[in-house]
Design an enzyme around this catalytic site. Sequence first.
Site, PDB file in Angstrom:
ATOM      1  N   ARG A  80     -46.327 -13.915  64.180  1.00  0.00           N
ATOM      2  CA  ARG A  80     -45.479 -15.082  64.475  1.00  0.00           C
ATOM      3  C   ARG A  80     -45.347 -15.204  65.993  1.00  0.00           C
ATOM      4  NH1 ARG A  80     -39.156 -15.435  64.947  1.00  0.00           N
ATOM      5  NH2 ARG A  80     -39.060 -17.635  65.466  1.00  0.00           N
ATOM      6  N   HIS A 124     -39.102 -22.285  70.616  1.00  0.00           N
ATOM      7  CA  HIS A 124     -38.318 -21.059  70.819  1.00  0.00           C
ATOM      8  C   HIS A 124     -37.660 -21.157  72.203  1.00  0.00           C
ATOM      9  CE1 HIS A 124     -37.980 -16.698  69.280  1.00  0.00           C
ATOM     10  NE2 HIS A 124     -37.157 -16.778  70.313  1.00  0.00           N
ATOM     11  N   GLU A 170     -33.626 -20.224  65.800  1.00  0.00           N
ATOM     12  CA  GLU A 170     -32.209 -19.948  66.060  1.00  0.00           C
ATOM     13  C   GLU A 170     -31.482 -21.094  66.768  1.00  0.00           C
ATOM     14  OE1 GLU A 170     -31.751 -16.157  67.943  1.00  0.00           O
ATOM     15  OE2 GLU A 170     -32.406 -15.080  66.179  1.00  0.00           O
ATOM     16  N   ASN A 302     -33.582 -14.662  60.993  1.00  0.00           N
ATOM     17  CA  ASN A 302     -33.683 -13.559  61.935  1.00  0.00           C
ATOM     18  C   ASN A 302     -32.462 -12.708  61.664  1.00  0.00           C
ATOM     19  OD1 ASN A 302     -35.850 -14.953  62.896  1.00  0.00           O
ATOM     20  ND2 ASN A 302     -34.903 -15.573  64.824  1.00  0.00           N
ATOM     21  N   TYR A 304     -30.386  -9.284  62.326  1.00  0.00           N
ATOM     22  CA  TYR A 304     -30.153  -8.094  63.148  1.00  0.00           C
ATOM     23  C   TYR A 304     -28.910  -7.335  62.717  1.00  0.00           C
ATOM     24  CZ  TYR A 304     -33.774  -9.752  66.303  1.00  0.00           C
ATOM     25  OH  TYR A 304     -34.990 -10.144  66.822  1.00  0.00           O
ATOM     26  N   GLU A 382     -37.487 -12.325  61.947  1.00  0.00           N
ATOM     27  CA  GLU A 382     -37.214 -11.287  62.956  1.00  0.00           C
ATOM     28  C   GLU A 382     -36.301 -10.236  62.363  1.00  0.00           C
ATOM     29  OE1 GLU A 382     -35.644 -12.647  66.757  1.00  0.00           O
ATOM     30  OE2 GLU A 382     -37.011 -14.354  66.742  1.00  0.00           O
TER      31      GLU A 382
HETATM   32  C1  BG6 Z   1     -33.344 -13.375  68.689  1.00  0.00           C
HETATM   33  C2  BG6 Z   1     -34.346 -14.219  69.413  1.00  0.00           C
HETATM   34  O1  BG6 Z   1     -32.097 -13.897  68.984  1.00  0.00           O
HETATM   35  O2  BG6 Z   1     -33.175 -12.056  69.006  1.00  0.00           O
HETATM   36  C3  BG6 Z   1     -35.305 -13.437  70.284  1.00  0.00           C
HETATM   37  O3  BG6 Z   1     -35.027 -15.082  68.569  1.00  0.00           O
HETATM   38  C4  BG6 Z   1     -34.555 -12.305  70.952  1.00  0.00           C
HETATM   39  O4  BG6 Z   1     -35.932 -14.308  71.166  1.00  0.00           O
HETATM   40  C5  BG6 Z   1     -34.072 -11.372  69.859  1.00  0.00           C
HETATM   41  O5  BG6 Z   1     -35.278 -11.602  71.904  1.00  0.00           O
HETATM   42  C6  BG6 Z   1     -33.371 -10.146  70.362  1.00  0.00           C
HETATM   43  O6  BG6 Z   1     -32.318 -10.493  71.185  1.00  0.00           O
HETATM   44  P1  BG6 Z   1     -32.106  -9.803  72.576  1.00  0.00           P
HETATM   45  O7  BG6 Z   1     -30.932 -10.489  73.176  1.00  0.00           O
HETATM   46  O8  BG6 Z   1     -31.860  -8.377  72.303  1.00  0.00           O
HETATM   47  O9  BG6 Z   1     -33.382 -10.046  73.318  1.00  0.00           O
END
Ligand code: BG6
Length: 482
Positions: A80, A124, A170, A302, A304, A382
């Site tokens: 991607r 992006h 995002e 995405n 996290y 992500e």
């Molecule tokens: C996401 C984005 O928010 O998280 C990426 O799509 C980004 O571009 C990734 O790099 C991780 O966030 P960060 O702030 O740790 O780089």
Amino acid sequence: MYFKELKGFPKDFLWGSASAAYQVEGAWNEDGKAPSVWDYFVRIPGKTFKATTGDKAVDHYHHYQEDVRLMAEMGLKTYRFSIAWTRIYPQGNGEVNEAGLVFYDHLIDECLSYGIVPMVTVYHWDLPQALEDQYHGWENRRIVDDFVNYAVTLFKRYGDRVKHWIILNEQNVFTAHGWMLASHPPGKSNDMKMFYQVNHHAFLAHAKAVLALKELYPDAKVGSSFAYTPGYAYSDKPEDAMAALDYNDLQCFYWMDVYAYGRYPKASMAYLESLKLTPDIKAGDLDIFKQAASKVDFMGINYYQTADVEYNPIDGIHNMNGENNTGEKGTKPITGVAGLYKNPQNKNLPATDWDWTIDPMGLRYACRIITSRYDLPIIISENGLGAFDKLENGQIHDPYRISYLKSHIEELKKAVDDGCEVLAYCTWSYTDLLSWLNGYQKRYGFVYIDREEDENSGTLKRIPKDSYYWYKQVIETNGEEL
Ligand code: BG6
């Protein structure tokens, strides 16, 4: 509800990894490319960690063949990446730049030559600065036509080879940082009215691009990628449960409902009306949302972390800006919206050095919410761990990254078994890259890049980390050996 044998991932599962143009390409002013809003923003003192820029980034623009070869050796099924609007239309509209189109022809063909499925993000975050100058970019409804014109140019040029399209990356993040937190371009703070207006334009851009793609390529798979941070109620107090509902409506479903249903969540709209913050919605807009929603093929997320949500009284904390951009653990302030909710750190879960909560089960939870609320296939576009990596005798041992990814894939496997239709899993990121606000020290990649914050540091040598070899085996066994 977990006591049975896992079925495992489907045979055609797309094991992938991701990047974004500004974060990897470099070559910021080559072959006809004009500056994006980020090329300007990073030059404003104090905006990025140690004033880092993406001028050179990890020079993927000149190393793409080597990068794709390493992907092929790893067995990656999908890559991607995003396209830089400023390479295609340097002025945002008007003259198309053939050299820019050719670069992505080469990148796509390189992927395909190894059987790697290109998954393309149209946007992006690197808006052409020219559009900011012409009419304030996303703030003006004119952006919609220029965006669609750019997107259609990509669909026509690459649609014969690219079957997976992510329209926006995002939307919630680039608009919140851009108009509420002043930490992304155009650097405005607390402009809530404009925040919702900009989002309305972005929804229209997404919807019209989806419809245009489906006209040209009905079989293409399309969606947008949402930064999904599901909210858990902090306690069993009813007011915390209600606060979590408010958080989830205003921070999550506000975007996903539009992508999937073509409508804004009712409670959110009632809240915005009470504050006179509703966007200007023209006749026909909601029809366009609905038509596009019926054509969307997946929800891109995405993932996290999750958020803890606690009731926050009207005289409580009011602070939306809660970032730790230094990697000094424990420095992230609590965020909250007075009268609604606040987000304390989850005491049951560990966090990264940048204070991002680590919650593998949250990934399964996110998939389950999407499946039951929208009944759409899911692309995890992500997921990954930002960490300090140390080069030792020419090697990077990153057991922490392996353990992070392993625990998330285990939970994803359970989500699949629960009946969630997951099409792809892309880690963030493939190579190390520029973290927008955190410089180069926050590393995410399977492939280490020899460079640091200083633009002249390092050789840009590519060094596969231990996690690279681990993921190779995950792919080989289709997620059976983790
Ligand atoms: C996401 C984005 O928010 O998280 C990426 O799509 C980004 O571009 C990734 O790099 C991780 O966030 P960060 O702030 O740790 O780089």
